[in-house]
Scaffold this motif. Sequence first.
Motif, mmCIF file in Angstrom:
data_model
loop_
_atom_site.group_PDB
_atom_site.id
_atom_site.type_symbol
_atom_site.label_atom_id
_atom_site.label_comp_id
_atom_site.label_asym_id
_atom_site.label_seq_id
_atom_site.Cartn_x
_atom_site.Cartn_y
_atom_site.Cartn_z
ATOM 1 N N ASP A 168 -65.518 43.456 -72.830
ATOM 2 C CA ASP A 168 -66.442 43.537 -73.806
ATOM 3 C C ASP A 168 -66.031 44.574 -74.967
ATOM 4 O O ASP A 168 -66.645 44.602 -76.287
ATOM 5 C CB ASP A 168 -67.754 44.065 -73.418
ATOM 6 N N ILE A 169 -65.083 45.585 -74.764
ATOM 7 C CA ILE A 169 -64.569 46.494 -75.589
ATOM 8 C C ILE A 169 -63.164 46.224 -76.031
ATOM 9 O O ILE A 169 -63.049 46.125 -77.317
ATOM 10 C CB ILE A 169 -64.696 47.953 -74.982
ATOM 11 N N SER A 170 -62.452 46.028 -75.227
ATOM 12 C CA SER A 170 -60.908 46.016 -76.041
ATOM 13 C C SER A 170 -60.076 44.691 -75.300
ATOM 14 O O SER A 170 -58.833 44.640 -75.126
ATOM 15 C CB SER A 170 -60.099 47.076 -75.132
ATOM 16 N N LEU A 171 -60.707 43.627 -75.129
ATOM 17 C CA LEU A 171 -59.955 42.314 -74.934
ATOM 18 C C LEU A 171 -59.213 41.856 -75.965
ATOM 19 O O LEU A 171 -57.922 41.295 -75.601
ATOM 20 C CB LEU A 171 -61.092 41.129 -74.862
ATOM 21 N N ASN A 172 -59.489 41.857 -77.106
ATOM 22 C CA ASN A 172 -58.983 42.005 -78.205
ATOM 23 C C ASN A 172 -58.131 42.957 -79.041
ATOM 24 O O ASN A 172 -57.958 42.935 -80.135
ATOM 25 C CB ASN A 172 -59.437 41.080 -79.566
#
Length: 343
Positions: free
Chosen positions: A77-81
């Motif tokens: 939710d926060i740092s996938l990309n």
Amino acid sequence: MKTTAGRFFEDYRVGEIIPHAIPRTVGTGERALYHALYPARHALHSADSFAQSCGLPTSPLDDLVAFHVVFGKSVPDISLNAVANLGYAEARFHRPVWPNDTLTARSTVIGVKQNSNGKTGVVWVHTEGFNQHGDLVLDFKRWVMLRKGNLDAPAPEAVLPELTTVVPAADLKIPHGLDFSRYDTGLAGSTHTAADYEIGEKIDHVDGVTIEEAEHMLATRLWQNTAKVHFDATNRDDGRRLIYGGHVISMARALSYNGLANAQMIVAINGGAHANPCFAGDTVRAWSEVLDIAPTTAPNVAAIRLRLVATTGDSGAFPLRGEDGKYRSDVLLDLDYWALMPA
């Protein structure tokens, strides 16, 4: 559409609360894998009998196991990309995680700022981890650089959170029952207690470990960290997978045993920066600086504030930054934390 490409910078709003999937029950299997991945040897996390002699009901899981699991929950939710996870602040370990505890997590967006290139931005979040009873186990703030999915999306109003530089010693959470009155330094592996350290003292931890691709991939999967930069070699222009920053933290913490064997439990992380990327083949070395020593209310238990630095170069080289204020290229990690040790 049943799949998701994950969130991008423009998808975050300050004040938004994001609950994270999936609950995770942790046990002695995680402990065994943690000790297989890192040369972790601190006695309190290694033996039930030692923990019981220190007033605890059994040996808790390594503090960084809880950190990695809760961090991993937040990644989709926060740092996938993410381009990179940049740093940490105000991390507090509120209570130990015991074998068979179930951990859940949620994050609140506390800051956003688009970068001048218009292609990326920084998002700040406050992440909290809870056990099966709803008790807060740990919380921390971190900031991450994210890609924009839509380059034409307008830049949001910048909101920069105010972060404290140090968790006050008086606010540290001491595990219930912890008592170092009968602490066995022989079993712990060192006779050096808090009274033997001086503020400003620097400790070269001597040993080094070469990071391998296989162990990093096992660790990242163990923590269910799905960030693309750690898995997909095509995600970066150089075709190299970044080593998860938490892997470097755990490696440096484990190396610090040689010189700080009695710094048993991490109770706070005041701040931390992943100064440069780490890649497979890098050899990690570490040193620590004693920043402060404080008493606690627990019998014979002191808090020691340490600066832990991981490098791929000379572990004793100073200064860490050049004339331009930037970290030297061989500095991987600069971490400021509190630990508990016998007074």
